[in-house]
Design a protein around this motif. Structure first.
Motif, PDB file in Angstrom:
ATOM      1  N   UNK A  29       0.985  -1.176   0.000  1.00  0.00           N
ATOM      2  CA  UNK A  29      -0.010   0.097  -0.017  1.00  0.00           C
ATOM      3  C   UNK A  29       0.796   1.209  -0.027  1.00  0.00           C
ATOM      4  N   UNK A  30       0.774   1.857  -0.921  1.00  0.00           N
ATOM      5  CA  UNK A  30       1.581   3.131  -1.097  1.00  0.00           C
ATOM      6  C   UNK A  30       0.806   4.374  -1.702  1.00  0.00           C
ATOM      7  N   UNK A  31       0.453   5.334  -0.844  1.00  0.00           N
ATOM      8  CA  UNK A  31      -0.411   6.454  -0.980  1.00  0.00           C
ATOM      9  C   UNK A  31      -1.553   5.775  -1.266  1.00  0.00           C
ATOM     10  N   UNK A  49      -6.004   2.566  -5.426  1.00  0.00           N
ATOM     11  CA  UNK A  49      -6.721   1.594  -4.538  1.00  0.00           C
ATOM     12  C   UNK A  49      -8.329   1.759  -4.561  1.00  0.00           C
ATOM     13  N   UNK A  50      -8.774   2.689  -5.055  1.00  0.00           N
ATOM     14  CA  UNK A  50     -10.154   2.479  -5.210  1.00  0.00           C
ATOM     15  C   UNK A  50     -10.883   1.495  -6.094  1.00  0.00           C
ATOM     16  N   UNK A  51      -9.882   1.307  -7.441  1.00  0.00           N
ATOM     17  CA  UNK A  51     -10.011   0.294  -8.197  1.00  0.00           C
ATOM     18  C   UNK A  51      -9.567  -1.099  -8.056  1.00  0.00           C
ATOM     19  N   UNK A  52      -8.836  -1.496  -7.195  1.00  0.00           N
ATOM     20  CA  UNK A  52      -8.199  -2.529  -7.047  1.00  0.00           C
ATOM     21  C   UNK A  52      -9.053  -3.583  -6.502  1.00  0.00           C
TER      22      UNK A  52
END
Length: 479
Positions: free
Chosen positions: A384-386, A444-447
């Motif tokens: 997790x990066x940003x 992150x929102x699409x992963x």
């Protein structure tokens, strides 16, 4: 009163020494050296041609190059193996299983069909002993009778000179054969460099060469037939592999007995008593490399070399009698019952051999010219990066082609992601390995978890490997 019915006569029995002792062992248990007599004939001529061809192949294997490499180079230290233009590494060791089963079933099949033809015609022990070392002995010490007289006589200066020359030649030949064997593992070019550098620079290779030389000298100068009679398990296993229709070398008991010297017609025209074709000259015994009497029947010590066949045929020719008193035949054939080649045992062994050959062939055909493994970096499920989630992988690529090859990399993903592959093309030498990192990044929102593929293409052969991998994300992410 009825006359008594004639009783059936038992078959003639062989005469001569029994089977309860080894011909090469005296009654007190000490070693009895065997000195086979010289023999000439059709089988000996063919065997010498086979010996010469096999020795030539053995010597040429490390010298002949296929695809720029020695035809056989077993680089055990680097775990790289070159065989007739193909390259293998430690990951290909599983192929040895199919190779060994093929050899094993091939041995069963050939033994059930042709008996111990391997022992008499192609076994390295026979090839080098009869084709090289005994020839040296005959050239220096002369024929059998002369060798026996010298062995029983005192040590004269001439005998010492002959012994030194003979054993010196044995050592030279053993050194040569040992270095040929070593070149299979270090290559002929590498061996030349090692010899030029000297033993101090390559102590391990030098120690192996000396150890193999010593083993060869001990075996071929002294141990000889004891390897076949005492150590080799094949002679003991043959009884389980053969049957009464297997080809062996045997003595025609019905035709040869009762044996005895040639009888002439007596004065007055009286015919001599009935006599078999065997004149008990014992030439079949004198030429045998293991010292057995073939007239005593099938024996474990017989290596099916056919020297007794040539010796007996020569005697029959001189007497004007048909050849074949000692011959290649089956036990049923020698007993006058005929022989049969097709039989259940051969079909079973042949079927197993065919299955193993097919398995080996399919395994070699399906073997890819490169290894490619895609693994997730150890200790990192995802990063997790940003506002992003990154998955990190490592591609391990090995070129198993005999020449330099170029490999192309392509990622096939059902989700639009940021893919980073530092090298889309990798050029590797033969059996060279390389690691290529691979990064997949999503917002992150699409992963969300999904499966993607990495295609590795060998540009030289066109073969493609499609490697499956999984992109991982935190639970509930992207929903």
């Amino acid at each position: 009163m009825a006359s008594p019915q004639p009783q059936p006569q038992p078959p003639p029995q062989p005469q001569g020494p029994g089977l309860g002792h080894l011909p090469s062992v005296k009654a007190d248990g000490s070693r009895l050296a065997i000195h086979p007599a010289d023999v000439h004939g059709r089988f000996m001529t063919r065997r010498r041609a086979v010996f010469a061809a096999l020795i030539a192949i053995y010597v040429a294997l490390p010298l002949i190059h296929v695809g720029g490499r020695p035809s056989i180079h077993l680089d055990v230290a680097a775990r790289r193996f070159y065989l007739f233009g193909n390259t293998y590494n430690a990951q290909d060791f599983w192929l040895v299983l199919f190779l060994l089963t093929t050899i094993g079933f091939g041995l069963f099949f050939v033994t059930a069909w042709l008996g111990r033809v391997w022992c008499g015609w192609a076994c390295p022990q026979t090839v080098f002993l009869e084709g090289v070392y005994r020839q040296i002995e005959r050239w220096i010490d002369g024929p059998r009778e002369r060798r026996l007289r010298r062995a029983a006589g005192p040590w004269t200066a001439a005998r010492v000179v002959r012994a030194v020359a003979k054993h010196g030649a044995y050592v030279v030949v053993s050194l040569f054969l040992a270095h040929v064997a070593l070149s299979l593992f270090v290559s002929a070019q590498g061996l030349t460099g090692m010899v030029r550098d000297g033993p101090a620079q390559h102590p391990v290779a030098f120690a192996w060469a000396m150890a193999v030389t010593g083993a060869l000298y001990f075996n071929f100068a002294w141990f000889r037939e004891q390897l076949c009679v005492v150590l080799c398990p094949y002679g003991r296993l043959q009884s389980a592999m053969q049957d009464r229709d297997s080809l062996i070398i045997g003595y025609d008991l019905g035709r040869g007995e009762p044996r005895g010297r040639v009888q002439k017609v007596k004065a007055g025209g009286v015919e001599p008593s009935r006599q078999g074709d065997c004149v008990d000259c014992r030439k079949c015994v004198l030429v045998c490399p293991t010292g057995i009497d073939i007239r005593n029947g099938l024996q474990m010590d017989c290596i099916a070399c056919a020297q007794c066949v040539d010796a007996c045929d020569e005697v029959m020719d001189k007497l004007g009698r048909p050849r074949g008193l000692v011959r290649y035949d089956s036990l049923n054939g020698l007993a006058g019952q005929g022989g049969r080649v097709p039989r259940p045992r051969l079909f079973i062994y042949g079927g197993l051999l065919l299955a193993s050959v097919l398995a080996l062939g399919v395994s070699l055909a399906r073997r890819t010219p490169f290894e490619a493994n895609l693994l997730r970096l150890q200790g990192t499920t995802y990063v997790l990066e940003g506002g992003t989630i990154r998955n990190q992988f490592d591609l391990h690529l090995v070129n198993k082609n005999p020449t330099e090859s170029t490999f192309s990399l392509r990622v096939d993903s059902p989700v639009e992601a940021s893919v980073v592959v530092p090298q889309r093309q990798v050029k590797l030498a033969s059996l060279e390995s390389f690691r290529v990192p691979l990064f997949l990044t999503l917002e992150r929102g699409q992963a969300r978890p999904f499966t993607f593929y990495l295609e590795v293409t060998d540009e030289s052969s066109g073969q493609v490997k499609r490697l499956e991998a999984h992109f991982l994300a935190p639970p509930g992410n992207g929903t």
